[in-house]
Design a protein around this motif. Structure first.
Motif, mmCIF file in Angstrom:
data_model
loop_
_atom_site.group_PDB
_atom_site.id
_atom_site.type_symbol
_atom_site.label_atom_id
_atom_site.label_comp_id
_atom_site.label_asym_id
_atom_site.label_seq_id
_atom_site.Cartn_x
_atom_site.Cartn_y
_atom_site.Cartn_z
ATOM 1 N N MET A 62 -10.508 25.367 1.538
ATOM 2 C CA MET A 62 -10.694 26.632 2.075
ATOM 3 C C MET A 62 -9.327 27.277 2.023
ATOM 4 O O MET A 62 -9.270 28.562 1.636
ATOM 5 C CB MET A 62 -11.071 26.458 3.616
ATOM 6 N N LEU A 63 -8.368 26.510 2.019
ATOM 7 C CA LEU A 63 -7.056 27.028 1.962
ATOM 8 C C LEU A 63 -6.890 27.601 0.367
ATOM 9 O O LEU A 63 -6.428 28.576 0.243
ATOM 10 C CB LEU A 63 -6.018 26.090 2.276
ATOM 11 N N MET A 65 -6.301 31.878 -3.260
ATOM 12 C CA MET A 65 -6.626 32.428 -4.615
ATOM 13 C C MET A 65 -7.321 33.774 -4.352
ATOM 14 O O MET A 65 -7.367 34.810 -5.366
ATOM 15 C CB MET A 65 -7.570 31.588 -5.285
ATOM 16 N N THR A 66 -7.842 34.059 -3.360
ATOM 17 C CA THR A 66 -8.610 35.571 -2.966
ATOM 18 C C THR A 66 -7.424 36.304 -2.974
ATOM 19 O O THR A 66 -7.513 37.405 -3.360
ATOM 20 C CB THR A 66 -9.531 35.161 -1.809
ATOM 21 N N GLY A 67 -6.413 35.983 -2.275
ATOM 22 C CA GLY A 67 -5.180 36.873 -2.082
ATOM 23 C C GLY A 67 -4.293 36.994 -3.695
ATOM 24 O O GLY A 67 -4.001 38.351 -3.533
ATOM 25 N N ALA A 120 1.694 24.758 -7.428
ATOM 26 C CA ALA A 120 2.401 24.576 -6.127
ATOM 27 C C ALA A 120 1.049 24.577 -4.931
ATOM 28 O O ALA A 120 1.114 23.586 -4.073
ATOM 29 C CB ALA A 120 3.166 25.510 -5.896
ATOM 30 N N LEU A 121 0.323 25.590 -5.002
ATOM 31 C CA LEU A 121 -0.764 25.733 -4.085
ATOM 32 C C LEU A 121 -1.713 24.569 -4.089
ATOM 33 O O LEU A 121 -1.875 23.892 -2.884
ATOM 34 C CB LEU A 121 -1.518 26.972 -4.506
ATOM 35 N N GLY A 164 -8.499 16.514 -2.095
ATOM 36 C CA GLY A 164 -8.282 17.756 -1.085
ATOM 37 C C GLY A 164 -9.683 17.621 -0.374
ATOM 38 O O GLY A 164 -11.037 17.306 -0.995
ATOM 39 N N ASP A 165 -9.766 17.707 1.052
ATOM 40 C CA ASP A 165 -10.740 17.785 1.829
ATOM 41 C C ASP A 165 -11.263 19.222 2.295
ATOM 42 O O ASP A 165 -10.666 20.062 1.276
ATOM 43 C CB ASP A 165 -10.119 17.423 3.163
ATOM 44 N N ARG A 166 -12.271 19.596 3.176
ATOM 45 C CA ARG A 166 -12.783 20.781 3.380
ATOM 46 C C ARG A 166 -11.653 21.936 3.550
ATOM 47 O O ARG A 166 -11.463 22.873 2.992
ATOM 48 C CB ARG A 166 -13.751 20.740 4.463
#
Length: 193
Positions: free
Chosen positions: A151-152, A157-159, A182-183, A145-147
């Motif tokens: 961020m996604l 995860m915050t949500g 899945a995320l 995974g990239d930057r």
């Protein structure tokens, strides 16, 4: 007055408990004194203002919810892979459950920061440093995974944390493992061989 560092820490820890339990409106010096089981007036001797207390709570709550460096090293001993990223996301999710008070206090700090520009500046600095460290950790660790993916995952995860802490019935606990997997799959893209 002589300052006792252990007592200051106990007062800040009590403030975290009060913040998580009663919200920002309930965070008074008297409530902190009561929660810390110290004489009335003790907190006001250690903190010059409520803003000073909130600032110290910001620093302390971040220390309390930060992972143990030895645990991080142990987890990161595995080779970088999508499975490791999934495990790290599950680990974050477990940490929220295990330190509910700390994360609720952090949510309260975020809400209070919308009304207090100085707290907003301090909390933004602390959270930005933490996010930058997480990005660095992920990218330098060679994880998939990239930057943008990082961020996604951070935002998702915050949500999820907000839902689990505030309205746990919205996202059933038994479904979170699959959602987190899945995320990671969708954020990091196809597995490379």
């Amino acid at each position: 007055m002589v300052r006792n560092p252990e007592r200051r820490t106990a007062l800040v820890d009590a403030a975290i408990e009060v913040l998580a339990r009663d919200g920002a409106r309930g965070l008074t010096f008297r409530a902190v004194d009561t929660a810390a089981a110290v004489p009335n007036g003790t907190a006001s001797n250690y903190f010059s203002s409520r803003d000073d207390l909130l600032s110290q709570v910001t620093d302390r709550v971040h220390q309390c919810i930060a992972p143990d460096p030895d645990e991080v090293a142990e987890v990161m001993a595995a080779p970088p892979s999508r499975a490791l990223v999934v495990e790290l996301m599950h680990w974050i999710n477990r940490r929220v459950t295990e330190n509910r008070t700390g994360y609720l206090a952090m949510l309260e700090l975020r809400l209070e920061a919308t009304r207090r520009p100085e707290l907003q500046a301090e909390l933004t600095r602390v959270m930005r440093e933490s996010l930058d460290e997480n990005l660095r950790f992920h990218l330098e660790g060679g994880l998939p995974g990239d930057r943008t993916a990082v961020m996604l995952m951070y935002l998702a995860m915050t949500g999820l944390m907000v839902e689990q802490l505030t309205l746990p019935g919205v996202v059933p606990a038994e479904g979170t493992d699959e959602l987190v997997s899945a995320l990671v799959d969708r954020a990091t893209g196809p597995e490379r061989e």
